[in-house]
Design an enzyme around this catalytic site. Structure first.
Site, PDB file in Angstrom:
ATOM      1  N   CYS A 273      -6.551   8.420 -10.298  1.00 38.65           N
ATOM      2  CA  CYS A 273      -6.723   9.868 -10.405  1.00 38.65           C
ATOM      3  C   CYS A 273      -5.839  10.538  -9.351  1.00 38.65           C
ATOM      4  O   CYS A 273      -6.270  11.439  -8.638  1.00 38.65           O
ATOM      5  CB  CYS A 273      -8.184  10.277 -10.272  1.00 38.65           C
ATOM      6  SG  CYS A 273      -8.976   9.738  -8.742  1.00 38.65           S
TER       7      CYS A 273
ATOM      8  N   GLU B  64     -18.776  -3.168 -10.055  1.00 30.93           N
ATOM      9  CA  GLU B  64     -18.586  -2.223  -8.959  1.00 30.93           C
ATOM     10  C   GLU B  64     -18.918  -2.934  -7.647  1.00 30.93           C
ATOM     11  O   GLU B  64     -20.051  -3.402  -7.468  1.00 30.93           O
ATOM     12  CB  GLU B  64     -19.466  -0.992  -9.142  1.00 30.93           C
ATOM     13  CG  GLU B  64     -19.450  -0.028  -7.974  1.00 30.93           C
ATOM     14  CD  GLU B  64     -18.057   0.444  -7.598  1.00 30.93           C
ATOM     15  OE1 GLU B  64     -17.725   0.416  -6.391  1.00 30.93           O
ATOM     16  OE2 GLU B  64     -17.294   0.830  -8.513  1.00 30.93           O
TER      17      GLU B  64
ATOM     18  N   LYS C  95     -15.784   5.502 -17.956  1.00 28.66           N
ATOM     19  CA  LYS C  95     -14.826   4.715 -18.731  1.00 28.66           C
ATOM     20  C   LYS C  95     -15.484   3.468 -19.307  1.00 28.66           C
ATOM     21  O   LYS C  95     -15.107   2.994 -20.381  1.00 28.66           O
ATOM     22  CB  LYS C  95     -13.619   4.357 -17.864  1.00 28.66           C
ATOM     23  CG  LYS C  95     -12.839   5.580 -17.390  1.00 28.66           C
ATOM     24  CD  LYS C  95     -11.669   5.189 -16.501  1.00 28.66           C
ATOM     25  CE  LYS C  95     -10.999   6.429 -15.927  1.00 28.66           C
ATOM     26  NZ  LYS C  95     -11.894   7.152 -14.967  1.00 28.66           N
TER      27      LYS C  95
END
Length: 403
Positions: A228, A131, A113
């Site tokens: 998700c 991250e 993304k």
């Protein structure tokens, strides 16, 4: 034969989807999973046979699966293998972001993304990709560097660190950790790890992450929230909590009915959220919501972001390009002037040897010193040509092991 799904998941998801959608979802376990890639507009040249993903510029459903690891153009950053549901971000950004912005992808690994966002954002934008997990951050940095855009920064921090730094963003993507129900078809391990308790823990963690980063979103800025997973606890219920407790309004996205994307409404709000359901969409499962900040705390801007651990900054690496050993990332910049370093074209076989970090030989007419090796015109990285041999400088951690 499709795998057995957890009874609690089946019961809840049947009620959430309805009988027809749930039957199509279960039927998708016996279908061939679609394979899709997204082309990098900054490094054109990958030849693809397939069908365009309608909600993403450059997204393609492949007519046949390739051995991607053995394609040098993947390692050159010419494309990214990505599920089509994740490409919905392209449509969101192109519809809602028309001027240069500063954007944060908060939970960015492995980088699908994030690389998409940089391609979709207007020229002049700057993208921060973060991250918190160190190992996953290394994968993120690799994929960002391969894309080759200079206006991208990779960081290794938690959401609360950004809050302390005082940085402000026009757009924040929170693709938050979740219970992974949308990945059941792709990963049977996700089925075995699922539990009702896990769903509840994820829902609370997601709220904590968004609350921590909320002050870093400018008033009027966009929060793109995605998971998700399917359940409403991590999706609609969290969206309602964000809107009511932090101060936001939902924003709608224009989509076509024949894409198979499922819309739903959050209680108390008129604008929809979006769910990708295998069997209805050519993708794995995913949920998307877009919100505009209307209230809540805003961080105080500070002059120095020393709190943040910056791993890669595309703007700064060019400044070190004339050092004794130039950073590998310099070779992969899409806009690096061709006369900055000598370049030489290599064959596919030699390119794979280079990517395995094995010894390679160059033609006798190649200049000595640092040379960029290219496949089909696209840089793969540096070697140091000594004349009789060339030292392979491909990053050890990136080398491929496939034969």
């Amino acid at each position: 034969m499709p795998p057995a799904l957890p009874p609690d998941f089946e019961k809840y998801t049947l009620q959430l989807f309805g009988e027809e959608r749930f039957a199509r979802y279960k039927g998708s376990f016996e279908e061939v999973r679609p394979v899709s890639i997204r082309l990098n507009p900054f490094k054109p040249g990958k030849k693809v046979v397939g069908e365009a993903v309608p909600w993403c510029d450059g997204g393609v459903w492949m007519s046949a699966r390739e051995e991607f690891t053995l394609d040098p153009l993947l390692h050159a950053g010419c494309y990214y293998v990505q599920d089509a549901a994740g490409m919905f971000l392209d449509l969101i950004l192109r519809q809602l972001v028309r001027e240069p912005v500063t954007m944060l992808d908060l939970c960015a690994a492995p980088g699908g993304k994030a690389t998409l966002a940089r391609a979709a954002l207007p020229d002049g934008s700057r993208l921060f990709c973060n991250e918190p997990d160190r190992q996953r951050m290394n994968i993120l940095a690799e994929n960002i560097i391969k894309q080759g855009h200079p206006d991208v920064v990779v960081t290794n921090n938690f959401a609360r660190d950004f809050r302390r730094s005082g940085m402000l963003f026009d757009v924040i993507l929170a693709d938050v950790p979740c219970s992974g129900e949308g990945m059941f078809r792709r990963d049977e391990n996700a089925i075995g790890e699922w539990s009702v308790g896990g769903v509840m823990r994820c829902a609370e963690l997601q709220k904590t992450i968004v609350a921590d980063i909320w002050p870093c979103l400018k008033p009027g800025g966009l929060l793109v929230y995605s998971t998700c997973t399917f359940n409403a606890r991590e999706n609609e219920e969290n969206v309602r909590w964000i809107a009511q407790q932090l101060g936001a309004e939902l924003v709608s996205i224009e989509i076509e009915n024949d894409w198979g994307i499922t819309k739903s409404l959050v209680s108390g709000f008129n604008q929809p959220v979006y769910r990708f359901i295998p069997g209805l969409t050519r993708s794995e499962g995913m949920f998307w919501a877009v919100m505009r900040k209307t209230g809540g705390e805003t961080a105080k801007t500070k002059k120095l972001n020393s709190i943040l651990r910056v791993v890669h900054d595309g703007r700064n690496i060019v400044q070190t390009a004339d050092s004794k050993r130039p950073p590998h990332a310099v070779a992969l910049l899409y806009n690096l002037p061709e006369n900055r370093y000598p370049r030489t074209e290599i064959t596919r076989e030699t390119a794979l040897d280079y990517l395995r970090r094995e010894a390679i030989r160059l033609d006798s007419n190649v200049p000595r010193g640092f040379v960029i090796v290219c496949f089909e015109g696209h840089p793969l990285g540096f070697v140091k040509n000594l004349g009789t041999r060339a030292n392979n400088l491909y990053p050890q951690a990136w080398r491929i092991r496939n034969k």
